[in-house]
Write a protein that holds these residues in place. Sequence first.
Motif, PDB file in Angstrom:
ATOM      1  N   GLY A  40       0.809  -1.215   0.000  1.00  0.00           N
ATOM      2  CA  GLY A  40       0.000   0.000   0.000  1.00  0.00           C
ATOM      3  C   GLY A  40       0.839   1.260   0.000  1.00  0.00           C
ATOM      4  O   GLY A  40       2.020   1.257  -0.376  1.00  0.00           O
ATOM      5  N   ALA A  41       0.220   2.337   0.469  1.00  0.00           N
ATOM      6  CA  ALA A  41       0.876   3.647   0.454  1.00  0.00           C
ATOM      7  C   ALA A  41       2.074   3.700   1.383  1.00  0.00           C
ATOM      8  O   ALA A  41       2.957   4.549   1.218  1.00  0.00           O
ATOM      9  CB  ALA A  41      -0.137   4.727   0.843  1.00  0.00           C
ATOM     10  N   HIS A  42       2.137   2.795   2.378  1.00  0.00           N
ATOM     11  CA  HIS A  42       3.202   2.839   3.373  1.00  0.00           C
ATOM     12  C   HIS A  42       4.312   1.834   3.100  1.00  0.00           C
ATOM     13  O   HIS A  42       5.197   1.645   3.944  1.00  0.00           O
ATOM     14  CB  HIS A  42       2.605   2.590   4.762  1.00  0.00           C
ATOM     15  N   GLY A  43       4.292   1.195   1.925  1.00  0.00           N
ATOM     16  CA  GLY A  43       5.325   0.228   1.603  1.00  0.00           C
ATOM     17  C   GLY A  43       5.196  -1.024   2.455  1.00  0.00           C
ATOM     18  O   GLY A  43       4.123  -1.378   2.926  1.00  0.00           O
ATOM     19  N   LEU A  44       6.318  -1.717   2.640  1.00  0.00           N
ATOM     20  CA  LEU A  44       6.341  -2.924   3.457  1.00  0.00           C
ATOM     21  C   LEU A  44       6.869  -2.601   4.848  1.00  0.00           C
ATOM     22  O   LEU A  44       7.868  -1.898   4.989  1.00  0.00           O
ATOM     23  CB  LEU A  44       7.230  -4.001   2.822  1.00  0.00           C
ATOM     24  N   GLY A  45       6.206  -3.136   5.871  1.00  0.00           N
ATOM     25  CA  GLY A  45       6.690  -2.987   7.227  1.00  0.00           C
ATOM     26  C   GLY A  45       7.840  -3.952   7.506  1.00  0.00           C
ATOM     27  O   GLY A  45       8.064  -4.901   6.749  1.00  0.00           O
ATOM     28  N   PRO A  46       8.599  -3.733   8.591  1.00  0.00           N
ATOM     29  CA  PRO A  46       9.755  -4.590   8.895  1.00  0.00           C
ATOM     30  C   PRO A  46       9.386  -6.062   9.023  1.00  0.00           C
ATOM     31  O   PRO A  46      10.055  -6.931   8.450  1.00  0.00           O
ATOM     32  CB  PRO A  46      10.261  -4.024  10.225  1.00  0.00           C
ATOM     33  N   TRP A  47       8.317  -6.394   9.770  1.00  0.00           N
ATOM     34  CA  TRP A  47       7.941  -7.790   9.916  1.00  0.00           C
ATOM     35  C   TRP A  47       7.363  -8.336   8.614  1.00  0.00           C
ATOM     36  O   TRP A  47       7.546  -9.511   8.274  1.00  0.00           O
ATOM     37  CB  TRP A  47       6.935  -7.945  11.055  1.00  0.00           C
ATOM     38  N   GLN A  48       6.695  -7.478   7.856  1.00  0.00           N
ATOM     39  CA  GLN A  48       6.161  -7.907   6.565  1.00  0.00           C
ATOM     40  C   GLN A  48       7.298  -8.301   5.615  1.00  0.00           C
ATOM     41  O   GLN A  48       7.194  -9.285   4.867  1.00  0.00           O
ATOM     42  CB  GLN A  48       5.320  -6.783   5.952  1.00  0.00           C
ATOM     43  N   GLU A  49       8.402  -7.558   5.631  1.00  0.00           N
ATOM     44  CA  GLU A  49       9.554  -7.912   4.806  1.00  0.00           C
ATOM     45  C   GLU A  49      10.086  -9.293   5.181  1.00  0.00           C
ATOM     46  O   GLU A  49      10.508 -10.072   4.316  1.00  0.00           O
ATOM     47  CB  GLU A  49      10.646  -6.854   4.961  1.00  0.00           C
ATOM     48  N   GLU A  50      10.067  -9.594   6.490  1.00  0.00           N
ATOM     49  CA  GLU A  50      10.513 -10.916   6.935  1.00  0.00           C
ATOM     50  C   GLU A  50       9.577 -12.006   6.425  1.00  0.00           C
ATOM     51  O   GLU A  50      10.015 -13.086   5.990  1.00  0.00           O
ATOM     52  CB  GLU A  50      10.582 -10.948   8.463  1.00  0.00           C
ATOM     53  N   GLU A  51       8.271 -11.745   6.433  1.00  0.00           N
ATOM     54  CA  GLU A  51       7.303 -12.720   5.925  1.00  0.00           C
ATOM     55  C   GLU A  51       7.511 -12.965   4.432  1.00  0.00           C
ATOM     56  O   GLU A  51       7.434 -14.108   3.961  1.00  0.00           O
ATOM     57  CB  GLU A  51       5.881 -12.221   6.179  1.00  0.00           C
ATOM     58  N   VAL A  52       7.769 -11.880   3.679  1.00  0.00           N
ATOM     59  CA  VAL A  52       8.006 -12.031   2.240  1.00  0.00           C
ATOM     60  C   VAL A  52       9.266 -12.852   2.004  1.00  0.00           C
ATOM     61  O   VAL A  52       9.312 -13.733   1.126  1.00  0.00           O
ATOM     62  CB  VAL A  52       8.114 -10.654   1.569  1.00  0.00           C
ATOM     63  N   ARG A  53      10.314 -12.586   2.783  1.00  0.00           N
ATOM     64  CA  ARG A  53      11.561 -13.335   2.638  1.00  0.00           C
ATOM     65  C   ARG A  53      11.336 -14.828   2.878  1.00  0.00           C
ATOM     66  O   ARG A  53      11.819 -15.679   2.123  1.00  0.00           O
ATOM     67  CB  ARG A  53      12.610 -12.802   3.612  1.00  0.00           C
ATOM     68  N   LEU A  54      10.566 -15.153   3.930  1.00  0.00           N
ATOM     69  CA  LEU A  54      10.286 -16.553   4.224  1.00  0.00           C
ATOM     70  C   LEU A  54       9.468 -17.200   3.112  1.00  0.00           C
ATOM     71  O   LEU A  54       9.705 -18.356   2.730  1.00  0.00           O
ATOM     72  CB  LEU A  54       9.533 -16.658   5.552  1.00  0.00           C
ATOM     73  N   SER A 114      11.669 -17.701   0.047  1.00  0.00           N
ATOM     74  CA  SER A 114      12.622 -18.784   0.325  1.00  0.00           C
ATOM     75  C   SER A 114      11.944 -20.140   0.240  1.00  0.00           C
ATOM     76  O   SER A 114      12.514 -21.106  -0.280  1.00  0.00           O
ATOM     77  CB  SER A 114      13.244 -18.594   1.715  1.00  0.00           C
ATOM     78  N   ALA A 115      10.711 -20.230   0.761  1.00  0.00           N
ATOM     79  CA  ALA A 115       9.969 -21.490   0.697  1.00  0.00           C
ATOM     80  C   ALA A 115       9.718 -21.898  -0.746  1.00  0.00           C
ATOM     81  O   ALA A 115       9.820 -23.073  -1.106  1.00  0.00           O
ATOM     82  CB  ALA A 115       8.655 -21.361   1.458  1.00  0.00           C
ATOM     83  N   ARG A 116       9.407 -20.924  -1.589  1.00  0.00           N
ATOM     84  CA  ARG A 116       9.149 -21.239  -2.993  1.00  0.00           C
ATOM     85  C   ARG A 116      10.431 -21.674  -3.688  1.00  0.00           C
ATOM     86  O   ARG A 116      10.441 -22.634  -4.466  1.00  0.00           O
ATOM     87  CB  ARG A 116       8.538 -20.026  -3.699  1.00  0.00           C
ATOM     88  N   VAL A 117      11.533 -20.973  -3.394  1.00  0.00           N
ATOM     89  CA  VAL A 117      12.815 -21.327  -4.016  1.00  0.00           C
ATOM     90  C   VAL A 117      13.251 -22.731  -3.605  1.00  0.00           C
ATOM     91  O   VAL A 117      13.844 -23.473  -4.385  1.00  0.00           O
ATOM     92  CB  VAL A 117      13.891 -20.285  -3.625  1.00  0.00           C
ATOM     93  N   SER A 118      12.923 -23.111  -2.377  1.00  0.00           N
ATOM     94  CA  SER A 118      13.330 -24.425  -1.879  1.00  0.00           C
ATOM     95  C   SER A 118      12.505 -25.572  -2.450  1.00  0.00           C
ATOM     96  O   SER A 118      12.732 -26.727  -2.113  1.00  0.00           O
ATOM     97  CB  SER A 118      13.242 -24.452  -0.349  1.00  0.00           C
ATOM     98  N   GLY A 119      11.541 -25.255  -3.306  1.00  0.00           N
ATOM     99  CA  GLY A 119      10.796 -26.309  -3.988  1.00  0.00           C
ATOM    100  C   GLY A 119       9.366 -26.461  -3.546  1.00  0.00           C
ATOM    101  O   GLY A 119       8.598 -27.223  -4.136  1.00  0.00           O
ATOM    102  N   ARG A 120       8.942 -25.728  -2.521  1.00  0.00           N
ATOM    103  CA  ARG A 120       7.564 -25.833  -2.059  1.00  0.00           C
ATOM    104  C   ARG A 120       6.621 -25.066  -2.989  1.00  0.00           C
ATOM    105  O   ARG A 120       6.975 -23.991  -3.473  1.00  0.00           O
ATOM    106  CB  ARG A 120       7.463 -25.273  -0.640  1.00  0.00           C
ATOM    107  N   SER A 121       5.439 -25.602  -3.250  1.00  0.00           N
ATOM    108  CA  SER A 121       4.506 -24.963  -4.183  1.00  0.00           C
ATOM    109  C   SER A 121       3.719 -23.857  -3.486  1.00  0.00           C
ATOM    110  O   SER A 121       2.491 -23.906  -3.378  1.00  0.00           O
ATOM    111  CB  SER A 121       3.538 -26.007  -4.761  1.00  0.00           C
ATOM    112  N   LEU A 122       4.428 -22.863  -3.003  1.00  0.00           N
ATOM    113  CA  LEU A 122       3.796 -21.707  -2.355  1.00  0.00           C
ATOM    114  C   LEU A 122       3.791 -20.548  -3.338  1.00  0.00           C
ATOM    115  O   LEU A 122       4.850 -20.109  -3.795  1.00  0.00           O
ATOM    116  CB  LEU A 122       4.565 -21.331  -1.084  1.00  0.00           C
ATOM    117  N   ARG A 123       2.600 -20.070  -3.686  1.00  0.00           N
ATOM    118  CA  ARG A 123       2.505 -18.936  -4.599  1.00  0.00           C
ATOM    119  C   ARG A 123       2.615 -17.640  -3.817  1.00  0.00           C
ATOM    120  O   ARG A 123       1.947 -17.476  -2.783  1.00  0.00           O
ATOM    121  CB  ARG A 123       1.181 -18.975  -5.376  1.00  0.00           C
ATOM    122  N   VAL A 124       3.418 -16.705  -4.323  1.00  0.00           N
ATOM    123  CA  VAL A 124       3.566 -15.376  -3.736  1.00  0.00           C
ATOM    124  C   VAL A 124       2.874 -14.395  -4.675  1.00  0.00           C
ATOM    125  O   VAL A 124       3.294 -14.223  -5.825  1.00  0.00           O
ATOM    126  CB  VAL A 124       5.047 -14.996  -3.547  1.00  0.00           C
TER     127      VAL A 124
END
Length: 553
Positions: free
Chosen positions: A73-87, A90-100
């Motif tokens: 949104g208008a405020h970008g990504l929050g610090p904890w939200q960035e951590e959630e995106v990273r996880l 990473s889960a998708r790169v590791s082979g799990r079928s998680l859509r982002v």
Amino acid sequence: MVESEARRAASSYDAFISYHAMDLALVHRLVERLHEEGFQVFLDDWCLVAGEPWQERQSEALADSSCCLVMCGAHGLGPWQEEEVRLAVSARVSGRSLRVIPVLLPGASDSGLEDLDFLERFTYCDFRGGLDQPRSFTRLCAGIRGEAPGPPPAVSALRTGQPPPAVDYRSAFHAPAGGWRRNSAVAAARAAVTAGGPPVVLCGLPGIGKTHVLCDTADGLRAGRTVLALSAGGTTAAEPRYLVAEVNAWLDRTYGRGLTDEELYLHDWPEALAALLARVADEPLLVLLDDLGTDRAGGTVLRAFAGHPDCLVLATAAEHLVDTADVRHVLVSPMSRAEGTDFIAHMAERMNLPVDPQELAEQLPADVLSHPLALRTFLAHTAYVPAALLVRPGLPSDVLSARKLVSTAVVRLPPVHRKALAYAAVLDRVALADLLSAGMTLPPWFTLALSDLVPRCLVVQVAGGVEVPQLVVQALDDVQPAARRTALHEILVELAGLAADAEREGLAPLARTLAPMARVGAETAISARAGGACSYCVASTPCRDRAPCRRSR
């Protein structure tokens, strides 16, 4: 239904919602629609159980979800939200079928999205034009299911003679529906709007809630009219061509009467806007312009819409517009203590916050209590941290940032205007007639500056005097801490001289001016002592030889 049950057998949730706390109102509205579609979603505001470790619970929920919706949104990504995106990535790169799935909310700017690397890798859903976009919602639902959205409907209902659809202008302005309403401000705005009358511009300090008043007022005016809602600030204010393009897109989307790009750019933007409005001259319109520029271009935009045969025009602006004698300006003032308390009570009930409205209103600084954005930001923190802990050591940084929006307006003033603002703060609610009766002459620079400070909404003219909102007083103290003390000292010195020479009949009006100024003196005494100044005569420097002031004897 079989597919949905099979999906849930593999994952507990169809979607994990990652969002910035400042975007929660928009996120709620979008997630509620997903819930109505039958999706099982994890939204921490809905799913966390009190007493459980929330970080571990969220990590488990992300691992148990089929996809992660990253709300931008208008405020970008929050610090904890960035951590959630990273996880999630990473889960998708590791082979799990998680859509982002990146979801662009209303207010998300191009500049704010440039640093989000994951946007370059994953197909996004674009709601920047409002949450009411059917095609974007269809794409989002299909993405959660892991399907392509398919082609859009072949025939638009807008071309079949059906009436134009209702416009969700609140999404365009980031103003959630069903919120707390400032009835007095809405009533004042509604009373100023008349059919065939001049445009109405709601003016007020930054973050004071003008946009919400605009939307609440529009709710009572939209019957029988097609709504055109435009955000007129930012890039649009700098280049009005963008506003013309938005009007053209709306005209084509709603009536199928837009101009081609070649036709649009044959004229200067004022002529192009007039040509577009001529195409709907037979339609009753309600035009909402949020954050209108206060320069001459803003006035030109208003006059173009005002020239439409049947058009109600309602706008917001930071201050009075220049060269607009045919415009009605309505002040949206800061919230009173009673309004602030009611606002806390409403938010506490809506968000299930563990706060006592009356008690919290007594603890908060007056300027925060009067500022909707600062107050809303503070209340968001109370969902996780007790209010007493938030107030005692000092306010959270984002609450201070919201409050500093007003400081920016004060910083931009010329020095003589800031000095006049300090004088006005000292003379707050003093009857100027009493000052004149006592023989005091107001400096010419003061009266001249007032004529500029009032349109800027920094000073309010009241019966017989002036009033300075606490938001502005706090901003002035932040920007120039000694300004009020200096002004108070200069005024008191002059009044002392007048008192020494006054006849008996002149003492009464003089005495009436001292009562309200005593309050100002009490407010400035603490800061004066902290700065080393005399706390009794409120001089800006210590008294001679640092001896106790004679006023203390």
